[in-house]
Scaffold this active site. Structure first.
Site, PDB file in Angstrom:
ATOM      1  N   HIS A 126     -18.469 -28.864   5.205  1.00  0.00           N
ATOM      2  CA  HIS A 126     -18.692 -30.269   4.836  1.00  0.00           C
ATOM      3  C   HIS A 126     -18.825 -30.422   3.325  1.00  0.00           C
ATOM      4  CE1 HIS A 126     -19.452 -34.437   5.647  1.00  0.00           C
ATOM      5  NE2 HIS A 126     -20.435 -34.404   4.760  1.00  0.00           N
ATOM      6  N   HIS A 134     -19.684 -39.759   0.954  1.00  0.00           N
ATOM      7  CA  HIS A 134     -18.854 -38.872   1.792  1.00  0.00           C
ATOM      8  C   HIS A 134     -18.363 -39.586   3.043  1.00  0.00           C
ATOM      9  CE1 HIS A 134     -22.303 -37.437   4.671  1.00  0.00           C
ATOM     10  NE2 HIS A 134     -22.537 -38.658   4.254  1.00  0.00           N
ATOM     11  N   CYS A 184     -13.902 -35.466   5.785  1.00  0.00           N
ATOM     12  CA  CYS A 184     -14.697 -35.202   4.579  1.00  0.00           C
ATOM     13  C   CYS A 184     -13.863 -34.667   3.413  1.00  0.00           C
ATOM     14  CB  CYS A 184     -15.866 -34.269   4.897  1.00  0.00           C
ATOM     15  SG  CYS A 184     -15.431 -32.552   5.274  1.00  0.00           S
TER      16      CYS A 184
END
Length: 346
Positions: free
Chosen positions: A308, A320, A259
Site C-alpha cells: 500500500h 490515497h 493505490c
C-alpha cells in the site's frame, strides 16, 4: 405349580435404532448450541472481517498489477525482437541474392566455381567449416559467405530469445488470471458479509467513514504545508484533483484508481515516470523517516508486505486510494490499518 415367565428383552434392532436416534439428537443439539452465537455476526465483527478481506484483495491486486506490467513489457520486447528478426531476414535474403549475382557473373564468364555450386545447394555454416573449400573461394566470396553466416547465427539467437520470452509470457498470463480470480473472490466474500448487515447498520458504517473523511480533510487544511513544491508538489496537486474518484483494482485513472495507480498517475502528470506497483515504487528515490516527509513524498505501509502506497499530504495525513468501496481521499497515517514503514522522495 407356579409358572415362571421369562421377561421379554428388547430386540437388538430396536436398541440400535434407539441408540442411533439418541446420538443424532445429541449431535443436532450440540451443533445448534455452537451455531447459535455465529448465526449473524455483529456490525463490528463484519467490519473487521471485511477490512481484512479488502487488505488481502489489495495485496493480490498489487501482484496482479505486477503480472500485468510484466506482460506489457514482455509483449513490447517480443514485438521488438520479431521486428528485428524480420529486418534481419530481409538483410539475409539480400546477402544471398548478392552471392547469387556473383555466381551468375561467373557462369557468364565461363562457368560457376565448384565452391559456389556447393554453397547454393547446402548450408553456408557447414560449407565454411570445410577449410579446403575456403581456399577455393575469392576474398569477395569469402566475405559474402561470412556475412551470411553471421546473420544466420544472429537470427537464430534472436528467435531463441523470442521463444523464451513467449514461454515467459504464457506463464505470466496464467499468473495474471489466477490473481484476478483471487481478487474477485476476496471482494465477493466481503460483499457477502456486508449483505448480512441491516440498512441501519450500513448507514451507521457509512456515516462513521464520512466523519473520518471530514476530520482528515480538516486536519490537512489546518496544517497547510508550504513544502509542496517542484515535481512532488505538482504530483500531489494532481492527485488532489482526483479526490472522490472510486477505488477500482488494477485501475490507473483518470476515472478510477487503485493505490499505486493513483501515485503513478499523479507523478506522470508532473512529468515523472515511476514504476506501476507499490513494491517497485518503494525501491526508487531517497528513503525518508516520518519526520523528514514533505508534501508529495510517497509513503508506504506494511500489511505483511509493502502493498500500500499513498502521497504525504502534510500534518500526519496521507492522500490515497484506500480500497474497494472507497474513493480517493485524505486519511490519517495512524488509521490506515498497517504501520507506516518509510517514505520515498522521488
Amino acid at each position: 405349580m407356579a409358572s415362571h415367565r421369562r421377561s421379554k428383552q428388547p430386540s437388538r434392532t430396536r436398541v440400535t435404532v434407539l441408540t442411533t436416534a439418541a446420538a443424532a439428537a445429541a449431535a443436532l443439539s450440540a451443533n445448534a448450541a455452537h451455531a447459535a452465537p455465529s448465526e449473524k455476526p455483529g456490525r463490528d465483527e463484519v467490519k473487521a472481517r471485511v477490512d481484512k478481506l479488502y487488505e488481502q484483495a489489495e495485496q493480490a491486486t498489487e501482484k496482479y498489477n505486477g503480472a500485468k506490467e510484466k506482460q506489457r513489457k514482455l509483449q513490447k520486447e517480443i514485438s521488438a525482437i520479431q521486428d528485428s528478426v524480420a529486418r534481419g531476414q530481409e538483410e539475409l535474403n539480400k546477402l544471398r541474392d548478392g552471392l547469387g549475382s556473383l555466381a551468375s557473373a561467373q557462369y557468364r564468364s565461363g562457368g560457376i566455381d565448384s565452391s559456389i555450386q556447393l554453397f547454393l545447394s547446402s548450408d553456408p555454416d557447414d560449407f565454411l567449416d570445410k577449410a579446403s573449400t575456403i581456399d577455393q573461394l575469392s576474398s569477395q566470396q569469402v566475405g559474402a559467405l561470412k556475412k551470411i553466416q553471421g546473420k544466420q547465427r544472429e537470427l537464430a539467437q534472436e528467435r531463441a530469445e523470442a521463444a523464451e520470452k513467449l514461454d515467459d509470457l504464457a506463464t505470466t498470463r496464467t499468473e495474471l488470471g489466477n490473481k484476478k480470480k483471487e481478487v474477485q473472490g476476496k471482494l465477493a466474500e466481503a460483499q457477502k458479509l456486508l449483505n448480512t448487515l441491516t440498512a441501519k447498520e450500513k448507514a451507521a458504517l457509512a456515516a462513521e467513514q464520512q466523519r473520518a473523511d471530514r476530520s482528515s480533510a480538516a486536519r490537512v487544511d489546518l496544517g497547510k504545508d508550504t513544502s509542496a513544491s517542484g515535481r512532488a508538489g505538482a504530483a500531489f496537486f494532481a492527485a488532489q484533483s482526483q479526490i472522490g474518484k472510486p477505488y477500482v483494482y488494477g485501475a490507473t485513472g483518470p476515472s478510477s484508481y487503485d493505490c499505486s495507480g493513483l501515485t503513478s498517475w499523479a507523478y506522470a502528470q508532473a512529468g515523472v515516470s515511476i514504476p506501476r506497483t507499490s513494491e517497485a515504487q518503494a525501491g526508487i528515490g531517497t528513503r525518508l523517516t516520518r519526520s523528514q516527509l514533505q508534501v508529495g513524498d510517497l509513503v508506504f505501509f506494511f500489511f505483511n508486505d509493502l502493498h500500500h502506497v499513498g502521497l504525504y499530504a502534510g500534518n500526519g495525513q496521507v492522500l490515497h486510494a484506500p480500497r474497494t468501496g472507497t474513493v480517493v481521499r485524505y486519511e490519517s497515517m495512524d488509521t490506515i490499518g498497517g504501520p507506516f514503514m518509510f517514505g520515498v522522495r522521488v
